[in-house]
Write an enzyme that holds these catalytic residues in place. Structure first.
Site, PDB file in Angstrom:
ATOM      1  NE  ARG A   1     -31.281  15.294   1.071  1.00  0.00           N
ATOM      2  CZ  ARG A   1     -31.625  16.669   1.432  1.00  0.00           C
ATOM      3  NH1 ARG A   1     -33.006  17.229   1.063  1.00  0.00           N
ATOM      4  NH2 ARG A   1     -30.712  17.532   1.719  1.00  0.00           N
TER       5      ARG A   1
ATOM      6  CE  LYS B   1     -24.865  -6.204  -3.743  1.00  0.00           C
ATOM      7  NZ  LYS B   1     -23.791  -7.297  -4.135  1.00  0.00           N
TER       8      LYS B   1
ATOM      9  CD  GLU C   1     -24.023 -13.143 -12.193  1.00  0.00           C
ATOM     10  OE1 GLU C   1     -24.377 -13.824 -11.253  1.00  0.00           O
ATOM     11  OE2 GLU C   1     -23.209 -12.172 -12.129  1.00  0.00           O
TER      12      GLU C   1
ATOM     13  CE  LYS D   1     -29.669 -10.408  -7.244  1.00  0.00           C
ATOM     14  NZ  LYS D   1     -28.659  -9.553  -8.020  1.00  0.00           N
TER      15      LYS D   1
ATOM     16  CD  GLU E   1     -22.933  -8.085  -0.706  1.00  0.00           C
ATOM     17  OE1 GLU E   1     -23.074  -9.019  -1.579  1.00  0.00           O
ATOM     18  OE2 GLU E   1     -22.207  -7.271  -0.708  1.00  0.00           O
TER      19      GLU E   1
ATOM     20  NE  ARG F   1     -27.752  -8.621  -2.242  1.00  0.00           N
ATOM     21  CZ  ARG F   1     -28.416  -7.857  -2.627  1.00  0.00           C
ATOM     22  NH1 ARG F   1     -29.556  -7.357  -1.955  1.00  0.00           N
ATOM     23  NH2 ARG F   1     -28.559  -7.398  -4.094  1.00  0.00           N
TER      24      ARG F   1
ATOM     25  CG  ASN G   1     -20.722 -11.325  -3.449  1.00  0.00           C
ATOM     26  OD1 ASN G   1     -20.859 -10.453  -4.596  1.00  0.00           O
ATOM     27  ND2 ASN G   1     -21.154 -10.780  -2.358  1.00  0.00           N
TER      28      ASN G   1
ATOM     29  CG  HIS H   1     -19.929 -11.957  -8.824  1.00  0.00           C
ATOM     30  ND1 HIS H   1     -20.250 -13.044  -8.927  1.00  0.00           N
ATOM     31  CD2 HIS H   1     -20.325 -11.047  -9.485  1.00  0.00           C
ATOM     32  CE1 HIS H   1     -21.376 -12.918  -9.379  1.00  0.00           C
ATOM     33  NE2 HIS H   1     -21.555 -11.741  -9.875  1.00  0.00           N
TER      34      HIS H   1
ATOM     35  CG  HIS I   1     -16.259  -7.851  -9.614  1.00  0.00           C
ATOM     36  ND1 HIS I   1     -17.066  -7.631  -8.524  1.00  0.00           N
ATOM     37  CD2 HIS I   1     -17.135  -7.767 -10.628  1.00  0.00           C
ATOM     38  CE1 HIS I   1     -18.291  -7.588  -8.701  1.00  0.00           C
ATOM     39  NE2 HIS I   1     -18.565  -7.480  -9.970  1.00  0.00           N
TER      40      HIS I   1
ATOM     41  CG  HIS J   1     -20.763  -8.916 -14.784  1.00  0.00           C
ATOM     42  ND1 HIS J   1     -19.876  -8.537 -13.767  1.00  0.00           N
ATOM     43  CD2 HIS J   1     -21.986  -9.504 -14.185  1.00  0.00           C
ATOM     44  CE1 HIS J   1     -20.234  -9.199 -12.716  1.00  0.00           C
ATOM     45  NE2 HIS J   1     -21.525  -9.562 -12.922  1.00  0.00           N
TER      46      HIS J   1
END
Length: 353
Positions: free
Chosen positions: A109, A131, A173, A213, A223, A227, A231, A234, A238, A253
């Protein structure tokens, strides 16, 4: 979500020792991939705080960012006696910090972890912001949680061993951060000499990029709103990445994000009035440094379907982050299928693919 500490290191040994001291633990583990085990771990030799650390090594590259590798990390932690009071250090690029962060966040956990990103992409993006996750069912970062590292240590000396492709992957980025922040920051990025890299200047630029960031993440950690600015590029990027993976021609990426920025700046120009000259300058920089991703009109539907899986979408509507101007962000913008196909036409024409 707790705020993570991000440190631009002057001396890695001192920064890492302090970070470990702030995280009481019974056992210490360090996760690397095959590349960082060979190229980066030796740079930590002799650090007393790591003398009892046990190493876990996973395969390199994004193809290993999957459930099988994640399970192997859980298994290694379990077999070597990790408890919920153990500490994991992730030493590597975005694949290692994403997967390692997810492994730490879910093992018993959740155990504490520290990120030491070794690529430009990981420094300015993957390792910062909390993330974590893995790819699943052919989709990028489909499974994961928000769970920040206790500390992220940015040691830009690692970048001296980076090849050009991985440098530009991270730089995409940084370009995105320039586009969503200030004209001055963007101009600095577009003017930077990427052939004869000034590492002192790059270090300060990395610091500025991470600040962009961090400020956004602090304001909106989960997000729900601003936030989503992160993206930019992206939604399409993606989809390019997933198509490339499905066709066994994987791309880095950051390259996919750069190509996605080309597409989404075009949408910004059409829908929200982004200045044509600024679009042209950025597209030209990307064309010169990233080349193009080739696809034909028969693949438009496939890309469109992949975009429908984007996590920002609601009720099957594809959402984009667009710009009115550098730093003037328009969230939750939509485009119909016809306009998206027009965007693909623009991309193929201007990139010469």
């Amino acid at each position: 979500m707790s705020k993570q500490e991000v440190i631009l290191c002057e001396e890695l040994e001192n920064s890492l020792t302090l970070a470990i001291d702030k995280c009481p633990h019974d056992k210490l583990f360090i996760l690397t991939d095959e590349h960082t085990h060979r190229l980066c771990l030796p740079q930590l030799d002799g650090i007393l705080a790591l003398r009892e650390a046990e190493e876990i090594i996973i395969g390199a590259e994004d193809v290993h960012k999957n459930l099988e590798t994640l399970a192997s990390v859980w298994q290694a932690l379990s077999e070597r006696g990790a408890t919920r009071h153990s500490l994991l250090i992730n030493l590597g690029g975005g694949m290692v910090t994403d997967l390692g962060g997810f492994a730490a966040s879910t093992f018993k956990r959740g155990i504490t972890y520290i990120n030491i990103p070794t690529t430009l992409l990981a420094m300015v993006d993957a390792s910062v912001g909390g993330k974590t996750g893995i790819n699943f069912n052919g989709l990028k970062n489909e499974i994961g949680v928000f769970s920040p590292a206790a500390c992220v240590l940015l040691e830009t000396e690692f970048l001296r061993s980076l090849d050009a492709h991985n440098f530009f992957s991270g730089y995409a980025e940084m370009l995105k951060h320039g586009l969503i922040s200030t004209p001055k920051h963007l101009a600095e990025l577009l003017a930077f000499d990427t052939e004869k890299i000034n590492y002192a200047l790059l270090k300060s630029m990395v610091g500025r990029s991470v600040q962009v960031k961090e400020k956004i993440v602090e304001e909106d950690p989960l997000e729900h709103g601003i936030r989503k600015a992160l993206n930019l590029g992206h939604t399409v990027g993606h989809a390019f990445e997933s198509l490339a993976l499905a066709e066994s021609r994987p791309v880095l990426h950051g390259y996919a994000v750069a190509w996605g920025i080309v597409c989404e700046l075009y949408l910004s120009y059409i829908k929200t009035g982004f200045p044509k000259e600024k679009m042209r300058q950025t597209v030209q920089f990307i064309k010169e440094n990233y080349g193009g991703f080739s696809f034909n009109c028969k693949q438009y539907d496939r890309l469109y379907e992949l975009m429908k899986h984007d996590k920002k979408n609601t009720a099957g509507t594809i959402n984009f982050t667009l710009l009115k101007e550098v730093g003037d962000i328009c969230l939750n913008q939509t485009a119909d299928k016809e306009m998206i196909f027009e965007m693909f036409d623009f991309y193929r024409e201007c990139m010469g693919v």
